[in-house]
Design a protein around this motif. Structure first.
Motif, short mmCIF file in Angstrom:
data_model
loop_
_atom_site.label_atom_id
_atom_site.label_comp_id
_atom_site.label_asym_id
_atom_site.label_seq_id
_atom_site.Cartn_x
_atom_site.Cartn_y
_atom_site.Cartn_z
N MET A 1 -6.89 14.29 -42.03
CA MET A 1 -6.96 14.11 -40.53
C MET A 1 -8.67 14.11 -40.75
SD MET A 1 -4.80 17.67 -38.35
CE MET A 1 -6.90 18.02 -37.80
N GLN A 2 -8.67 13.45 -39.47
CA GLN A 2 -10.35 13.20 -39.12
C GLN A 2 -10.50 14.28 -38.43
OE1 GLN A 2 -11.26 10.65 -41.26
NE2 GLN A 2 -9.66 10.25 -42.23
N GLN A 3 -12.66 13.99 -38.38
CA GLN A 3 -12.99 14.78 -37.51
C GLN A 3 -12.97 15.12 -36.38
OE1 GLN A 3 -17.47 14.82 -37.03
NE2 GLN A 3 -18.20 16.24 -36.85
N ILE A 4 -12.33 13.69 -35.66
CA ILE A 4 -11.46 13.86 -34.10
C ILE A 4 -10.40 14.31 -33.97
CG2 ILE A 4 -10.60 11.45 -34.58
CD1 ILE A 4 -12.48 12.37 -31.12
N ASP A 5 -10.05 14.28 -34.79
CA ASP A 5 -8.27 15.18 -35.25
C ASP A 5 -8.85 16.67 -34.60
OD1 ASP A 5 -5.98 12.94 -35.26
OD2 ASP A 5 -7.88 12.34 -37.00
N TRP A 6 -9.51 16.77 -35.50
CA TRP A 6 -9.65 18.86 -35.69
C TRP A 6 -10.53 18.75 -34.36
CZ3 TRP A 6 -7.77 21.75 -39.12
CH2 TRP A 6 -7.54 21.58 -39.82
N ILE A 7 -11.19 18.33 -33.73
CA ILE A 7 -11.35 18.63 -32.74
C ILE A 7 -11.13 18.08 -30.65
CG2 ILE A 7 -13.67 17.46 -30.50
CD1 ILE A 7 -15.43 16.30 -32.80
N ILE A 8 -9.78 17.34 -31.00
CA ILE A 8 -8.78 17.06 -30.22
C ILE A 8 -7.96 18.65 -30.30
CG2 ILE A 8 -6.72 16.36 -29.53
CD1 ILE A 8 -8.14 13.44 -30.23
N LEU A 9 -7.93 19.36 -31.63
CA LEU A 9 -6.85 19.76 -31.90
C LEU A 9 -7.80 21.51 -31.28
CD1 LEU A 9 -4.44 21.17 -33.34
CD2 LEU A 9 -5.52 21.10 -35.69
N SER A 10 -8.76 21.44 -32.03
CA SER A 10 -9.48 23.03 -31.47
C SER A 10 -9.25 23.13 -30.22
CB SER A 10 -10.92 22.68 -32.42
OG SER A 10 -10.38 22.75 -34.16
N ALA A 11 -10.15 22.37 -29.69
CA ALA A 11 -10.69 21.94 -28.04
C ALA A 11 -9.11 22.65 -27.23
CB ALA A 11 -11.02 20.57 -27.66
N THR A 12 -8.08 21.66 -27.52
CA THR A 12 -6.88 21.64 -26.82
C THR A 12 -6.38 23.93 -27.25
OG1 THR A 12 -6.04 19.64 -27.27
CG2 THR A 12 -4.12 20.79 -26.81
N LEU A 13 -6.34 23.77 -28.12
CA LEU A 13 -5.76 24.72 -28.00
C LEU A 13 -6.83 26.27 -27.88
CD1 LEU A 13 -4.13 24.65 -31.89
CD2 LEU A 13 -3.15 25.32 -29.65
N LEU A 14 -7.81 26.60 -28.18
CA LEU A 14 -9.43 27.30 -27.33
C LEU A 14 -8.94 27.35 -26.04
CD1 LEU A 14 -12.52 26.49 -29.89
CD2 LEU A 14 -10.34 28.89 -29.91
N PHE A 15 -8.99 26.10 -25.59
CA PHE A 15 -8.85 25.56 -23.93
C PHE A 15 -7.69 26.83 -23.29
CE2 PHE A 15 -6.50 23.90 -19.73
CZ PHE A 15 -7.93 24.26 -18.62
N ILE A 16 -6.46 26.18 -23.78
CA ILE A 16 -5.21 26.84 -23.25
C ILE A 16 -5.80 28.42 -23.86
CG2 ILE A 16 -2.78 27.73 -24.20
CD1 ILE A 16 -2.74 24.79 -24.70
N ILE A 17 -5.80 29.06 -24.68
CA ILE A 17 -6.34 30.54 -24.66
C ILE A 17 -7.02 31.27 -24.29
CG2 ILE A 17 -7.18 32.11 -26.12
CD1 ILE A 17 -5.86 30.71 -28.77
N PHE A 18 -8.54 30.88 -24.00
CA PHE A 18 -9.14 30.81 -23.01
C PHE A 18 -9.29 31.40 -21.30
CE2 PHE A 18 -11.88 30.85 -27.11
CZ PHE A 18 -11.53 32.48 -27.40
N TYR A 19 -8.06 29.97 -21.66
CA TYR A 19 -7.66 29.81 -19.85
C TYR A 19 -6.68 30.69 -19.11
CZ TYR A 19 -5.59 27.42 -15.72
OH TYR A 19 -5.46 27.25 -14.14
N GLY A 20 -6.10 31.25 -20.27
CA GLY A 20 -4.70 32.12 -20.05
C GLY A 20 -5.89 33.52 -19.92
N VAL A 21 -6.34 33.55 -20.71
CA VAL A 21 -7.47 35.22 -21.06
C VAL A 21 -8.36 35.34 -19.16
CG1 VAL A 21 -9.15 36.79 -21.42
CG2 VAL A 21 -7.44 35.25 -22.94
N TYR A 22 -9.10 33.82 -19.12
CA TYR A 22 -9.94 34.07 -18.22
C TYR A 22 -9.25 34.59 -16.23
CZ TYR A 22 -12.90 31.85 -13.77
OH TYR A 22 -13.51 31.75 -12.50
N LYS A 23 -7.70 33.66 -16.73
CA LYS A 23 -7.36 33.62 -15.28
C LYS A 23 -5.61 34.60 -14.51
CE LYS A 23 -6.32 30.60 -12.76
NZ LYS A 23 -6.49 29.91 -11.66
N THR A 24 -5.93 36.00 -16.03
CA THR A 24 -5.28 36.60 -15.73
C THR A 24 -5.59 38.41 -15.94
OG1 THR A 24 -4.19 36.36 -18.12
CG2 THR A 24 -2.97 35.57 -16.33
N ARG A 25 -7.35 38.05 -16.79
CA ARG A 25 -7.93 39.43 -16.97
C ARG A 25 -7.78 40.54 -16.55
NH1 ARG A 25 -11.23 36.03 -15.24
NH2 ARG A 25 -12.79 36.88 -13.72
N GLY A 26 -6.95 41.57 -16.86
CA GLY A 26 -6.62 43.43 -16.04
C GLY A 26 -6.02 42.85 -15.09
N SER A 27 -4.74 43.40 -15.56
CA SER A 27 -3.54 43.74 -15.30
C SER A 27 -3.80 45.34 -14.60
CB SER A 27 -1.76 42.96 -15.85
OG SER A 27 -2.18 42.03 -16.36
#
Length: 574
Positions: A1-27
């Motif tokens: 895997m090249q650096q660009i693959d790691w960037i795309i993979l990491s950015a995609t997953l981190l965005f999904i995780i933190f977007y979910g936390v940001y949109k739904t924090r504090g039930s």
């Protein structure tokens, strides 16, 4: 895997995780945490239902299934659209009428607490095991890719899923699944286009289908009545129907998705959307696997797609024998390429040469023999080695043939699917444990805050259990079949309980409880003596039939037992 693959993979997953936390924090309460305040629109219900079922196993295992066995697996889904209609007409109105958090609450109101607890426990056992498998599947990917320890990866992936699920509950699952489905669909369509683009220039899509057909990969429909055949039209419409009816109608993993709909109509529209899109989506994923097979008719293919087996052989006394088989496979590959190109030339002249078709089958048979010999050497090198490599086919193609950047995207597809499915499972397991087991059996009255905290703690607990099971999980024939087999063992009995509750009003709690216990015990025996003790492909019963048998046994035994009890009561009174 090249650096660009790691960037795309990491950015995609981190965005999904933190977007979910940001949109739904504090039930603020349990209804918000479990049902997302019943504010989910129909289209998001549909996407959430699809994303929940489309785990990493779907994208890791299904293409490999098609590569080896062709398109026949699509018959497994033939009962799904019918099941969606039945659930929309029968199940959803009842669930919304009773204003329930989990499907199993209905069973106490219809029967008794014993029946509710039994169904909930059967669900927790089956889904708890399946949650471990959905974490284990992507661990295979990263373990192969990075050479990391699978146990460490199980822990890392499990903690990532627990993080936003623990904080945001069902709402976090729903909002993140929207992004996950987008990543999944884009990644798969781009991959399919690139596979076709990488085929020989003179080759059309029609030619590719002919090559696949010549190798028996396009046998979509099997009308055989043989119960030993795993996938047929009849097993899909009967066993597949009962499996889908139970999964979407009684499994809290899915019920929780559409119970969060704004109204029963929104829930129904979401399921109908799933019914329309799911079969074409699975067909497309299988077809992608078939196109990978066609691609490897013109490109170098390994003796065994699992790189761990290659490494194992390299450090054994069977190294030279294995290398000899690899040379034979390389020579055979050149011969295959020559005859496939000749076959394409005939097709372009509108002539489907039967002699060449037979030659292609003969070459495929010789390749299978070489692969079988390789598996024997791997087993000699280590008796515990897993020689089946279906789950590594698509991964091998991704890592070795896709361009930079797309590798990261495809790995993000598979990991997004894993996170989506695992998160749904954790919320379902936690809500069932909190509502059906903990709250129901706690003598003191729980406040909203106490129940919310308890549900969050159960989310954490089930996440840990899933990680532990993932660490002990080993490959079955392939992962997608293992998940469906687990479901088939338990789903039939649970579905039978619900169908009796909906349709057989004269059956009471005592009859349904004991009939469900007898049915589940019978299914264990049937599975062991007709499926488990036989080698793969030689079973005496296709596992999909377990769904039909379990549901039928529960209905028949409970109805008969209730009639006997009624007769006994009348006799005593007279």
């Amino acid at each position: 895997m090249q650096q660009i693959d790691w960037i795309i993979l990491s950015a995609t997953l981190l965005f999904i995780i933190f977007y979910g936390v940001y949109k739904t924090r504090g039930s603020k309460n349990v209804e918000e945490y479990i049902l997302a305040n019943k504010e989910t629109p129909w289209w998001l219900v549909g996407l959430s239902v699809m994303a929940t079922q489309a785990s990493a196993i779907t994208f890791l295992s299904t293409p490999g299934q098609a590569y080896h066995d062709g398109m026949g697996f699509i018959q497994f889904y033939f009962g799904l659209p019918i099941a969606m209609i039945v659930i929309c007409i029968v199940f959803i109105p009842i669930y919304h009428k009773y204003k329930i958090f989990t499907a199993y609450q209905y069973l106490e109101q219809r029967f008794d607490v014993k029946t509710r607890s039994l169904a909930a426990i059967l669900f927790l056992i089956q889904r708890g095991l399946a949650a471990g498998i959905t974490i284990y599947a992507p661990s295979i990917i990263l373990s192969t890719l990075l050479g990391w320890n699978i146990t460490a990866l199980n822990i890392i992936i499990g903690i990532s899923v627990i993080f936003y699920t623990f904080i945001g509950g069902t709402k976090a699952v729903n909002v993140t699944q929207k992004q996950q489905m987008f990543v999944i669909l884009v990644g798969m369509f781009v991959t399919f286009y690139l596979i076709l683009h990488m085929l020989p220039n003179e080759m059309t899509f029609s030619n590719a289908l002919h090559i696949a057909g010549a190798n028996d990969k396009m046998n979509i429909l099997d009308f055989s009545l043989d119960t030993e055949t795993r996938y047929t039209v009849w097993t899909g419409i009967t066993g597949g129907f009962f499996l889908m009816l139970s999964y979407f109608g009684t499994d809290q993993t899915q019920v929780g998705r559409y119970l969060s709909g704004k109204t029963d109509r929104e829930s129904q529209m979401g399921l109908i959307l799933n019914g329309f899109l799911k079969v074409p989506m699975q067909f497309f994923i299988l077809l992608t696997g078939v196109m990978v097979f066609v691609f490897f008719q013109f490109n170098t293919v390994p003796l065994n797609f699992n790189p761990n087996n290659k490494a194992l052989i390299e450090h054994s006394k069977y190294k030279e024998e294995y290398q000899d088989l690899e040379k034979k496979l390389t020579n055979l590959g050149e011969e295959k390429k020559e005859y496939n190109l000749l076959y394409i030339d005939h097709l372009n002249q509108n002539f489907d040469n039967p002699i060449l078709r037979n030659k292609l089958k003969e070459l495929a048979g010789r390749e299978k023999d070489l692969r079988d010999q390789a598996k024997e050497l791997i087993e000699k090198a280590d008796i515990k080695a897993e020689t089946n490599d279906k789950d590594y086919v698509f991964l091998h193609f991704i890592l070795n043939y896709l361009p930079k950047g797309l590798i990261g995207l495809l790995l993000a597809v598979i990991l997004s699917a894993a996170m989506s499915s695992s998160a749904s499972e954790l919320t379902a397991l936690a809500s069932t444990t909190a509502i059906d087991i903990y709250k129901r059996n706690t003598k003191s009255e729980l406040t909203e805050k106490q129940l919310l905290y308890s549900t969050q703690l159960f989310t954490l607990g089930w996440g840990i259990i899933a990680i532990l099971f993932a660490c002990f999980c080993t490959l079955f024939e392939n992962l997608i079949q293992l998940v469906n087999l687990l479901g088939s063992i338990f789903y039939g009995t649970v579905l039978g309980i619900f169908l009796v509750g909906f349709l057989f009003k004269f059956v009471k709690g005592k009859s349904i409880f004991y009939s469900a216990v007898l049915s589940q015990i019978s299914i264990f025996f049937i599975y062991y003596y007709f499926i488990h003790i036989y080698p793969s492909g030689q079973e005496k019963l296709g596992y999909l039939w377990l769904n039909f048998i379990g549901a039928t046994l529960t209905i028949v035994i409970s109805s008969s037992l209730q009639l006997l009890l009624n007769l006994k009561n009348r006799t005593i009174k007279s």
